[in-house]
Design a protein around this motif. Structure first.
Motif, short mmCIF file in Angstrom:
data_model
loop_
_atom_site.label_atom_id
_atom_site.label_comp_id
_atom_site.label_asym_id
_atom_site.label_seq_id
_atom_site.Cartn_x
_atom_site.Cartn_y
_atom_site.Cartn_z
N ASP A 1 -55.63 33.98 -29.42
CA ASP A 1 -54.82 35.19 -29.28
C ASP A 1 -54.67 35.89 -30.63
N ALA A 2 -54.46 35.11 -31.69
CA ALA A 2 -54.31 35.70 -33.02
C ALA A 2 -55.59 36.41 -33.46
N ILE A 3 -56.75 35.89 -33.03
CA ILE A 3 -58.02 36.53 -33.36
C ILE A 3 -58.17 37.84 -32.60
N VAL A 4 -57.93 37.80 -31.29
CA VAL A 4 -58.08 39.01 -30.47
C VAL A 4 -57.04 40.07 -30.87
N GLU A 5 -55.85 39.62 -31.25
CA GLU A 5 -54.79 40.56 -31.65
C GLU A 5 -54.96 41.02 -33.09
N ILE B 1 -60.51 21.77 -32.04
CA ILE B 1 -60.13 23.11 -31.58
C ILE B 1 -61.04 24.17 -32.19
N LEU B 2 -61.35 24.03 -33.46
CA LEU B 2 -62.25 24.98 -34.12
C LEU B 2 -63.66 24.91 -33.52
N GLN B 3 -64.09 23.71 -33.15
CA GLN B 3 -65.40 23.57 -32.51
C GLN B 3 -65.40 24.27 -31.15
N ARG B 4 -64.30 24.15 -30.43
CA ARG B 4 -64.18 24.84 -29.14
C ARG B 4 -64.22 26.35 -29.34
N LEU B 5 -63.51 26.85 -30.35
CA LEU B 5 -63.53 28.29 -30.65
C LEU B 5 -64.92 28.73 -31.09
N ALA B 6 -65.63 27.84 -31.77
CA ALA B 6 -67.00 28.17 -32.19
C ALA B 6 -67.92 28.29 -30.98
N LEU B 7 -67.71 27.44 -29.96
CA LEU B 7 -68.51 27.55 -28.74
C LEU B 7 -68.29 28.89 -28.06
N GLU B 8 -67.05 29.41 -28.17
CA GLU B 8 -66.73 30.72 -27.60
C GLU B 8 -67.17 31.84 -28.54
N GLN B 9 -67.66 31.45 -29.74
CA GLN B 9 -68.14 32.36 -30.78
C GLN B 9 -67.03 33.28 -31.30
N LEU B 10 -65.81 32.78 -31.23
CA LEU B 10 -64.69 33.46 -31.88
C LEU B 10 -64.57 33.00 -33.34
N VAL B 11 -65.11 31.81 -33.61
CA VAL B 11 -65.07 31.22 -34.95
C VAL B 11 -66.49 30.83 -35.34
N THR B 12 -66.79 30.97 -36.63
CA THR B 12 -68.09 30.57 -37.17
C THR B 12 -67.89 29.36 -38.08
N ILE C 1 -65.15 41.73 -30.04
CA ILE C 1 -65.79 42.99 -30.44
C ILE C 1 -64.89 44.18 -30.13
N LEU C 2 -64.28 44.18 -28.94
CA LEU C 2 -63.38 45.27 -28.57
C LEU C 2 -62.13 45.30 -29.44
N ALA C 3 -61.59 44.11 -29.72
CA ALA C 3 -60.38 44.04 -30.54
C ALA C 3 -60.63 44.59 -31.94
N VAL C 4 -61.82 44.31 -32.49
CA VAL C 4 -62.12 44.71 -33.85
C VAL C 4 -62.61 46.16 -33.94
N TYR C 5 -63.46 46.57 -33.01
CA TYR C 5 -64.14 47.86 -33.14
C TYR C 5 -63.77 48.88 -32.05
N GLY C 6 -62.85 48.50 -31.15
CA GLY C 6 -62.43 49.43 -30.11
C GLY C 6 -61.34 50.37 -30.60
N HIS C 7 -60.89 51.24 -29.72
CA HIS C 7 -59.85 52.21 -30.05
C HIS C 7 -58.55 51.85 -29.35
N ARG C 8 -57.46 52.05 -30.06
CA ARG C 8 -56.15 51.74 -29.50
C ARG C 8 -55.87 52.62 -28.28
N GLY C 9 -55.28 52.01 -27.25
CA GLY C 9 -54.82 52.78 -26.10
C GLY C 9 -55.80 52.86 -24.96
N HIS C 10 -57.06 52.46 -25.18
CA HIS C 10 -58.01 52.40 -24.06
C HIS C 10 -59.11 51.41 -24.39
N LEU C 11 -59.88 51.06 -23.37
CA LEU C 11 -60.91 50.03 -23.53
C LEU C 11 -62.31 50.60 -23.46
N GLY C 12 -62.44 51.91 -23.71
CA GLY C 12 -63.75 52.53 -23.71
C GLY C 12 -64.24 52.95 -22.34
#
Length: 244
Positions: free
Chosen positions: A36-40, A68-79, A179-190
């Motif tokens: 959640d902290a990553i997406v937020e 936990i970090l290995q699990r996040l790496a599988l989801e490719q949220l963590v490198t 990707i959306l959390a980092v490069y998207g626009h606030r208020g809509h999802l494209g």
């Protein structure tokens, strides 16, 4: 071994199972907290995630944090990088294109199967998910809306009946969320707020080919809305993020 000792020995596995379950639940809660902290974007792309600091914040062993970090790496949220450790994944423009290309191939291809299998109950379930997503956007809860949108797409894939592809879609949606959390626009999802409702309508009517074409336009609109501007790497204050 006496008869008095025997019952105690038989009870031990149950206690071990209980402790194991509680440990798994604790790890799941920490996994959700970090993801959640990553997406937020409280944890920014490139931010280092030190095992010892996370272990101190959450009060568990470094071994537990490593899992936990290995699990996040599988989801490719963590490198995970040798000798450097873990960091929040920094998506590039090329990676974003690869992710959405893969989603186009798989999710569009699944729509005819979803249309054939769609029931009234499942359509109602999807409409409720779409409603919650719109509500989150109206309330300014961007990260919640992103997660709900991902859940919607994963549920669609599951309704196709192909568990293997549904699991792959889930991983792609996890990457898309970052990707959306980092490069998207606030208020809509494209995409338009009613897109998911329109898609459900085609599926409910059994029009798989129309749903397939609509899904293609829907994903392209999301991809086209991204603004790929990278930020400088930073060192996060993990205690401030998770210790509040």
């Amino acid at each position: 071994m006496s008869d008095a000792q025997a019952p105690e020995k038989r009870r031990a596995p149950a206690n071990e199972t209980k402790n194991s379950k509680e440990g798994d639940e604790r790890h799941d809660a920490i996994y959700r907290s970090v993801s959640d902290a990553i997406v937020e974007q409280r944890l920014k792309p490139g931010a280092r995630l030190r095992e010892d600091a996370l272990a101190d914040v959450f009060g568990i062993s470094r071994t537990g944090i490593r899992k936990i970090l290995q699990r996040l790496a599988l989801e490719q949220l963590v490198t995970l990088t040798p000798r450097r450790g873990a960091s929040v994944t920094r998506p590039t423009a090329d990676e974003a294109k690869d992710v959405f290309d893969a989603r186009q191939l798989i999710e569009c291809g699944l729509m005819p199967d979803v249309a054939r299998r769609m029931s009234e109950k499942e359509a109602a379930e999807l409409r409720e998910m779409a409603r919650q997503e719109r509500q989150a956007l109206r309330s300014g809860q961007q990260s919640v809306a992103i997660r709900l949108s991902a859940d919607f797409h994963v549920r669609l894939a599951q309704l196709s009946g192909n568990a293997t592809l549904a699991e792959f879609v889930e991983r792609l949606c996890s990457r898309s969320s970052l990707i959306l959390a980092v490069y998207g626009h606030r208020g809509h999802l494209g995409c338009e707020s009613h897109d998911h409702d329109d898609l459900i309508g085609y599926l409910e009517a059994g029009n798989g080919e129309r749903a397939k074409a609509f899904m293609g336009r829907h994903l392209k609109a999301i991809e086209a809305s991204l603004s790929m501007v990278e930020e400088v790497e930073n060192v996060p204050d993990l205690q401030q993020i998770f210790g509040g």
